[in-house]
Design a protein around this motif. Structure first.
Motif, mmCIF file in Angstrom:
data_model
loop_
_atom_site.group_PDB
_atom_site.id
_atom_site.type_symbol
_atom_site.label_atom_id
_atom_site.label_comp_id
_atom_site.label_asym_id
_atom_site.label_seq_id
_atom_site.Cartn_x
_atom_site.Cartn_y
_atom_site.Cartn_z
ATOM 1 N N VAL A 31 0.843 -1.204 0.000
ATOM 2 C CA VAL A 31 0.000 0.000 0.000
ATOM 3 C C VAL A 31 0.873 1.247 0.000
ATOM 4 O O VAL A 31 0.594 2.217 -0.721
ATOM 5 N N LEU A 32 1.950 1.225 0.785
ATOM 6 C CA LEU A 32 2.851 2.372 0.841
ATOM 7 C C LEU A 32 3.483 2.637 -0.522
ATOM 8 O O LEU A 32 3.578 3.797 -0.956
ATOM 9 N N ALA A 33 3.905 1.593 -1.209
ATOM 10 C CA ALA A 33 4.513 1.761 -2.534
ATOM 11 C C ALA A 33 3.517 2.370 -3.517
ATOM 12 O O ALA A 33 3.861 3.278 -4.293
ATOM 13 N N LEU A 37 3.799 6.094 -5.429
ATOM 14 C CA LEU A 37 3.672 6.259 -6.877
ATOM 15 C C LEU A 37 2.560 7.255 -7.221
ATOM 16 O O LEU A 37 2.718 8.097 -8.119
ATOM 17 N N ALA A 38 1.433 7.178 -6.508
ATOM 18 C CA ALA A 38 0.347 8.129 -6.749
ATOM 19 C C ALA A 38 0.771 9.551 -6.404
ATOM 20 O O ALA A 38 0.439 10.505 -7.113
ATOM 21 N N GLY A 152 -1.942 9.951 3.988
ATOM 22 C CA GLY A 152 -1.981 8.502 3.820
ATOM 23 C C GLY A 152 -0.605 7.871 3.838
ATOM 24 O O GLY A 152 -0.396 6.815 4.453
ATOM 25 N N ILE A 153 0.364 8.513 3.170
ATOM 26 C CA ILE A 153 1.728 7.985 3.165
ATOM 27 C C ILE A 153 2.313 8.009 4.572
ATOM 28 O O ILE A 153 2.972 7.056 5.010
ATOM 29 N N ALA A 157 3.377 4.610 6.400
ATOM 30 C CA ALA A 157 4.794 4.445 6.726
ATOM 31 C C ALA A 157 4.986 4.144 8.207
ATOM 32 O O ALA A 157 5.861 3.351 8.582
ATOM 33 N N VAL A 158 4.176 4.759 9.058
ATOM 34 C CA VAL A 158 4.263 4.484 10.493
ATOM 35 C C VAL A 158 3.957 3.015 10.769
ATOM 36 O O VAL A 158 4.663 2.357 11.553
ATOM 37 N N ARG A 159 2.932 2.478 10.117
ATOM 38 C CA ARG A 159 2.604 1.063 10.318
ATOM 39 C C ARG A 159 3.738 0.157 9.851
ATOM 40 O O ARG A 159 4.095 -0.814 10.526
ATOM 41 N N VAL A 160 4.318 0.481 8.714
ATOM 42 C CA VAL A 160 5.426 -0.326 8.196
ATOM 43 C C VAL A 160 6.615 -0.276 9.151
ATOM 44 O O VAL A 160 7.233 -1.311 9.454
#
Length: 229
Positions: A31-33, A37-38, A152-153, A157-160
């Motif tokens: 999802v982060l990737a 890109l968006a 959203g990013i 990113a925090v979750r990752v």
């Protein structure tokens, strides 16, 4: 003796959000990737259209880029120190725990809960949706989608990073409605991103005096949420 804080009840919207985020954790890197890109596509679209906008002014990203690089380097150094269990981090943990325990009277604990609720995922999501909807209503689609993607990013990113570092929460925190590991703090990162973006949006076109006031209020709120956590 101090009255212990009562853990939040298991149930309700906040509990459902936590459960959903935990179930989606394995997919968060993908999802982060996609979000990155968006965001690059939106940035390219803004860059193409900016010269045609009547209000466009020449600008330089040099100072802001240098500051961002410095903050990223400091964040990476801190993350590495936390991951390796550096003695300085452990001493800071112990000092923060002792200070919080000394100050955590009933009134202070109540304020800590209130500020934590202000910075939780449900509150920040509601505020973000309202902000994006207002930008769309004012016919600022690029700014609206840029704001949504930035938030959203940040949250993804925090979750990752939480799952990468796997830093346990302090003893007793498991009784509370918490999601994932403790580092980095979703409340701190989310409030800094959302409140900071809202302050920037509100300051656009305002005189310097109002900018300082809005910035001071935003800074106080972000620092309060971080301290409460």
């Amino acid at each position: 003796p101090r009255q212990p804080l009562q853990p939040e009840p298991a149930g309700g919207i906040a509990h459902d959000i936590v459960r959903t985020l935990s179930a989606l954790d394995p997919w968060m890197p993908f999802v982060l990737a996609l979000l990155v890109l968006a965001a690059l596509a939106v940035a390219a679209g803004i860059a193409r259209r900016r010269p045609r906008w009547p209000s466009a002014r020449p600008y330089s990203v040099g100072p802001a880029g240098a500051l961002a690089a410095l903050m990223a380097a400091c964040g990476a150094a801190l993350a590495w120190a936390v991951h390796t269990g550096a003695p300085a981090v452990l001493r800071l943990d112990a000092a923060a725990f002792a200070l919080a325990d000394a100050w955590a009277g009933p009134a202070m604990r109540w304020w800590a809960v209130v500020l934590s609720d202000v910075g939780d995922v449900l509150s920040l999501t509601i505020v973000s949706v309202i902000a994006v909807a207002l930008l769309l209503a004012r016919r600022r689609p690029w700014l609206a989608w840029g704001t949504a993607l930035a938030i959203g990013i940040n949250s993804t990113a925090v979750r990752v990073l939480k799952n990468a570092f796997e830093r346990d929460r302090p003893a007793g925190a498991a009784e509370w409605l918490t999601s994932g590991h403790s580092f980095p703090s979703g409340h701190a990162a989310g409030s800094l991103m959302v409140v900071g973006l809202l302050a920037w949006l509100l300051c656009r076109g305002l005189p310097p005096g109002w900018r300082w006031l809005i910035g001071a209020v935003a800074l106080a709120l972000v620092l309060g949420i971080g301290t409460a956590r």
